[in-house]
Design a protein around this motif. Structure first.
Motif, PDB file in Angstrom:
ATOM      1  N   VAL A 294      -7.440 -13.515  -2.075  1.00  7.22           N
ATOM      2  CA  VAL A 294      -6.844 -12.670  -2.861  1.00  7.22           C
ATOM      3  C   VAL A 294      -5.677 -11.902  -2.591  1.00  7.22           C
ATOM      4  O   VAL A 294      -5.237 -12.034  -1.558  1.00  7.22           O
ATOM      5  CB  VAL A 294      -8.039 -11.503  -3.332  1.00  7.22           C
ATOM      6  N   VAL A 295      -4.729 -11.725  -3.437  1.00  7.47           N
ATOM      7  CA  VAL A 295      -3.260 -11.191  -3.266  1.00  7.47           C
ATOM      8  C   VAL A 295      -3.424  -9.494  -3.609  1.00  7.47           C
ATOM      9  O   VAL A 295      -3.678  -9.259  -4.905  1.00  7.47           O
ATOM     10  CB  VAL A 295      -2.448 -11.995  -3.614  1.00  7.47           C
ATOM     11  N   THR A 296      -2.650  -8.939  -2.717  1.00  6.96           N
ATOM     12  CA  THR A 296      -2.370  -7.525  -3.292  1.00  6.96           C
ATOM     13  C   THR A 296      -1.404  -7.078  -2.541  1.00  6.96           C
ATOM     14  O   THR A 296      -0.524  -7.759  -1.461  1.00  6.96           O
ATOM     15  CB  THR A 296      -3.541  -6.386  -3.024  1.00  6.96           C
ATOM     16  N   GLN A 297      -0.576  -5.939  -2.837  1.00  7.87           N
ATOM     17  CA  GLN A 297       0.562  -5.198  -2.127  1.00  7.87           C
ATOM     18  C   GLN A 297       0.007  -4.342  -1.080  1.00  7.87           C
ATOM     19  O   GLN A 297      -1.155  -3.701  -0.930  1.00  7.87           O
ATOM     20  CB  GLN A 297       1.263  -4.315  -2.903  1.00  7.87           C
ATOM     21  N   LEU A 298       0.620  -4.663   0.394  1.00 15.53           N
ATOM     22  CA  LEU A 298       0.148  -3.876   1.465  1.00 15.53           C
ATOM     23  C   LEU A 298       0.112  -2.219   1.013  1.00 15.53           C
ATOM     24  O   LEU A 298      -0.723  -1.405   1.741  1.00 15.53           O
ATOM     25  CB  LEU A 298       1.054  -3.941   2.662  1.00 15.53           C
ATOM     26  N   ALA A 299       0.924  -1.794   0.229  1.00 20.18           N
ATOM     27  CA  ALA A 299       1.138  -0.286  -0.208  1.00 20.18           C
ATOM     28  C   ALA A 299      -0.273  -0.097  -0.861  1.00 20.18           C
ATOM     29  O   ALA A 299      -0.595   1.114  -1.101  1.00 20.18           O
ATOM     30  CB  ALA A 299       2.609  -0.079  -1.050  1.00 20.18           C
ATOM     31  N   ASN A 300      -0.897  -0.962  -1.486  1.00 15.38           N
ATOM     32  CA  ASN A 300      -2.155  -0.506  -2.249  1.00 15.38           C
ATOM     33  C   ASN A 300      -3.178  -0.461  -1.276  1.00 15.38           C
ATOM     34  O   ASN A 300      -4.269  -1.422  -1.358  1.00 15.38           O
ATOM     35  CB  ASN A 300      -2.480  -1.739  -3.627  1.00 15.38           C
ATOM     36  N   THR A 301      -3.421   0.594  -0.433  1.00 20.43           N
ATOM     37  CA  THR A 301      -4.521   0.761   0.738  1.00 20.43           C
ATOM     38  C   THR A 301      -5.728   0.648   0.122  1.00 20.43           C
ATOM     39  O   THR A 301      -6.596  -0.107   0.927  1.00 20.43           O
ATOM     40  CB  THR A 301      -3.912   1.830   1.364  1.00 20.43           C
TER      41      THR A 301
END
Length: 162
Positions: free
Chosen positions: A125-132
């Motif tokens: 799964v991919v997400t942004q690191l900022a999306n803690t």
């Protein structure tokens, strides 16, 4: 999808749920890389995710879409794309007013059980690191950070031309 968690019901979405999925997608991804780019009009970003959700449930961009439903409406969804022995989860969304309620965890857990029963041995799964919040959700379900990337945009012309 086995083991329906409570409260609510987990199932596989049908094309008849496309409009509701589009609406949820349009309000769910404001921490994405597209919304991070201030030159992209917000409405175009919302349209992108709505189209992505529709094309997932119609089978173009996903093999299945798992939903969590309660009180007659979809609280969240996960799209699944299968590949040789593995799977990706391109879209994971939880209705903003249901975030923090456990819906995301129930969705991911049910999706992973379903994938294991289908003999899938690797899931990404991919997400942004900022999306803690999302990172914590995935890590709580056993995912580990495998890679990090930086997305750069270069613009020519005016954003009004988009």
């Amino acid at each position: 999808v086995p083991d329906n968690p409570t409260p609510g019901e987990v199932g596989v979405a049908g094309i008849d749920e496309a409009e509701e999925l589009e609406h949820l997608a349009a309000i769910s991804f404001d921490t994405s890389r597209f919304f991070a780019d201030r030159r992209l009009p917000r409405e175009r970003c919302r349209e992108l995710y709505a189209i992505w959700a529709r094309r997932s449930v119609d089978g173009t961009l996903a093999d299945a879409v798992v939903t969590h439903r309660s009180n007659g409406s979809i609280d969240g969804f996960v799209s699944i794309r299968l590949a040789e022995g593995g799977a990706t989860l391109p879209l994971v969304a939880v209705r903003p007013d249901r975030q923090g309620s456990g819906v995301g965890g129930m969705l991911i857990e049910s999706t992973l059980r379903w994938l294991r029963s289908a003999n899938v041995n690797q899931v990404s799964v991919v997400t942004q690191l900022a999306n803690t919040r999302a990172v914590r959700l995935y890590e709580a379900q056993g995912f580990r950070i495998a890679d990090a990337a930086v997305w750069l945009h270069r613009w020519y012309g005016k954003s009004s031309e988009l």
